[in-house]
Motif scaffolding. Structure first.
Motif, PDB file in Angstrom:
ATOM      1  N   THR A  29       0.828  -1.204   0.000  1.00 14.58           N
ATOM      2  CA  THR A  29       0.000   0.000   0.000  1.00 14.58           C
ATOM      3  C   THR A  29       0.864   1.257   0.000  1.00 14.58           C
ATOM      4  OG1 THR A  29      -1.823  -1.123   1.111  1.00 14.58           O
ATOM      5  CG2 THR A  29      -1.782   1.277   1.280  1.00 14.58           C
ATOM      6  N   SER A  32       2.347   1.676  -3.452  1.00  9.67           N
ATOM      7  CA  SER A  32       1.312   2.096  -4.405  1.00  9.67           C
ATOM      8  C   SER A  32       0.975   3.570  -4.241  1.00  9.67           C
ATOM      9  CB  SER A  32       0.044   1.257  -4.212  1.00  9.67           C
ATOM     10  OG  SER A  32       0.301  -0.096  -4.442  1.00  9.67           O
ATOM     11  N   TRP A  79      -5.858   8.507  -3.534  1.00 11.85           N
ATOM     12  CA  TRP A  79      -5.721   7.195  -2.872  1.00 11.85           C
ATOM     13  C   TRP A  79      -6.432   7.237  -1.527  1.00 11.85           C
ATOM     14  CZ3 TRP A  79      -3.124   8.103   1.639  1.00 11.85           C
ATOM     15  CH2 TRP A  79      -2.127   9.064   1.657  1.00 11.85           C
TER      16      TRP A  79
END
Length: 79
Positions: A29, A32, A79
Motif C-alpha cells: 500500500t 502504491s 488514494w
C-alpha cells in the motif's frame, strides 16, 4: 506551503490516526501510494513532499510517513 499550515495538517491527521488505533499500511500500500504521489502535479520533487497537504513522502514504513498510515487519505482523493 507555510510551516504553520504543515503543522496544522499534521496535527489533524495525527489526531485522526491515533483515534483509529494507529493502523499501519502494508508495504504494498505504501509503495502504491508513493507511485501515485510521484505522478501527481502537487508533488514537489525538490522538497520530496506534497504541496497540497505538506506531507513528506517516503516509501519507508515509519511513524512520520502519512503514506504508512492505513487510515489516511490523499487530500485530492487519489488514494
Amino acid at each position: 506551503m507555510n510551516i504553520f499550515k504543515k503543522i496544522r495538517n499534521f496535527a489533524v491527521s495525527f489526531a485522526k490516526h491515533t483515534s483509529k488505533g494507529m493502523p499501519k499500511a502494508s508495504q504494498f500500500t505504501i509503495n502504491s501510494r508513493h507511485i501515485i504521489c510521484l505522478g501527481c502535479s502537487s508533488y514537489d520533487a525538490e522538497k520530496k513532499e506534497c504541496s497540497e497537504c505538506g506531507c513528506s513522502l517516503s516509501r519507508k514504513k515509519e511513524f512520520m510517513n502519512k503514506l504508512a498510515w492505513q487510515d489516511q487519505k490523499c487530500p485530492l482523493g487519489k488514494w
